[in-house]
Scaffold this active site. Structure first.
Site, mmCIF file in Angstrom:
data_model
loop_
_atom_site.group_PDB
_atom_site.id
_atom_site.type_symbol
_atom_site.label_atom_id
_atom_site.label_comp_id
_atom_site.label_asym_id
_atom_site.label_seq_id
_atom_site.Cartn_x
_atom_site.Cartn_y
_atom_site.Cartn_z
ATOM 1 C CB VAL A 194 -0.826 -4.985 9.082
ATOM 2 C CG1 VAL A 194 -0.176 -3.928 8.185
ATOM 3 C CG2 VAL A 194 0.105 -5.361 10.219
ATOM 4 C CB THR B 124 -0.952 -0.017 1.213
ATOM 5 O OG1 THR B 124 -1.618 -1.273 1.250
ATOM 6 C CG2 THR B 124 -1.989 1.077 1.136
ATOM 7 C CE LYS C 117 -0.268 -6.799 5.774
ATOM 8 N NZ LYS C 117 0.095 -5.683 4.859
ATOM 9 C CE1 TYR D 174 1.368 -9.024 3.538
ATOM 10 C CE2 TYR D 174 2.880 -7.455 2.540
ATOM 11 C CZ TYR D 174 1.611 -7.959 2.685
ATOM 12 O OH TYR D 174 0.580 -7.404 1.978
#
Length: 294
Positions: free
Chosen positions: A205, A49, A165, A137
């Site tokens: 998150v 993002t 995450k 992640y």
């Protein structure tokens, strides 16, 4: 629940840009301050993002410095150091540590599709390059390669790898990670936040937290207080927002949503393109349905 090492509600922050596409560090500091004031415990910079694929090493470092200066000790600041070049990732990790980051986000190496042994070696090398804690992640729909449970379990034994995450969208796999490791699991898919909490995730998150942080904070607090019905009601009320910000690529519509709320953060960088008029109109309807706009 495992104690949340980075707080409960973290925003995967967009990277503000000037109209010419250059970095807008002043606006980044203002956005970081806004998000923390709204209730975020942490900010994750230079992730998907944050347009990490099209921002550069020096820009990423300066972004960390600007955000750390803005939020000080009020929130955890994690720096994304994702790369399919391990040496480059290590350089970014060291830069982030010097710039004041309090943690690192390490995504599975993308495109080259290394074997699981390569993922382990890559991630361990990043972890050992600084003194910072690391959040793994796992987002296979973006990287093209999932971490297996064995890989996650192996990396969980590393003393600096403290969190995951989880954006695999596989709640059975999430359950196994929670049952068999000590990692603090953060939901990486907004629409699965409440189910993830019910399994033992410590937080999120989030992308939608750019515009609904107070409601996410209320959701998690209600859940932790045992008011599951209230948490479920908040979750259902957010469904139009979960849907609306991902009708096309999430960065595009998050920046469009912030503009609709009177807090513009500039354009996106190619190969992303800004939201069309039709996309903005659909987004506005979604935000009205989700109680963000009237």
């Amino acid at each position: 629940m495992t104690t949340p090492p980075f707080g409960r509600v973290l925003t995967a922050m967009v990277t503000p840009l000037h109209s010419d596409g250059s970095m807008d560090y002043e606006r980044a500091a203002e956005l970081a301050d806004r998000l923390v004031n709204e209730g975020n415990d942490g900010l994750v910079l230079s992730g998907t993002t944050g347009e990490a694929p099209t921002t550069h090493r020096d820009e990423k470092t300066d972004l960390v410095r600007a955000v750390v200066d803005a939020v000080g000790g009020r929130a955890h600041v994690l720096a994304g150091v994702g790369s399919n070049d391990t040496a480059h990732a290590i350089s970014m990790a060291r830069d982030a540590e010097k710039a004041g980051a309090q943690g690192l986000l390490s995504v599975t190496p993308y495109y080259s599709k290394p074997p699981q042994a390569g993922i382990i070696a890559h991630t361990a090398a990043i972890a050992e390059s600084t003194d910072l804690p690391v959040m793994l992640y796992d987002v296979p729909h973006r990287t093209g390669l999932a971490m297996t449970h064995g890989t996650i379990a192996e990396l969980a034994r590393h003393p600096q790898i403290t969190a995951l995450k989880d954006a695999k969208d596989d709640l059975a796999a999430t359950t196994r990670v929670l049952a068999e490791t000590d990692l603090a699991v953060y939901c990486g898919s907004d629409a699965l936040f409440l189910p993830a909490l019910s399994l033992g995730a410590v937080g999120i998150v989030s992308v939608v937290s750019h515009i609904v942080t107070p409601r996410l904070v209320e959701l998690v607090n209600a859940y932790l207080a045992g008011d599951v019905a209230r948490a479920a009601a908040i979750n259902l009320s957010l469904e139009p927002v979960y849907t609306g910000l991902f009708r096309t690529q999430g960065v595009i519509l998050t920046k469009a949503a912030l503009a609709l709320l009177g807090f513009p953060v500039g354009p996106v960088r190619l190969p992303l393109v800004d939201a069309t008029a039709d996309e903005v109109a659909a987004l506005k309807a979604d935000l009205v349905a989700g109680g963000v706009l009237s």
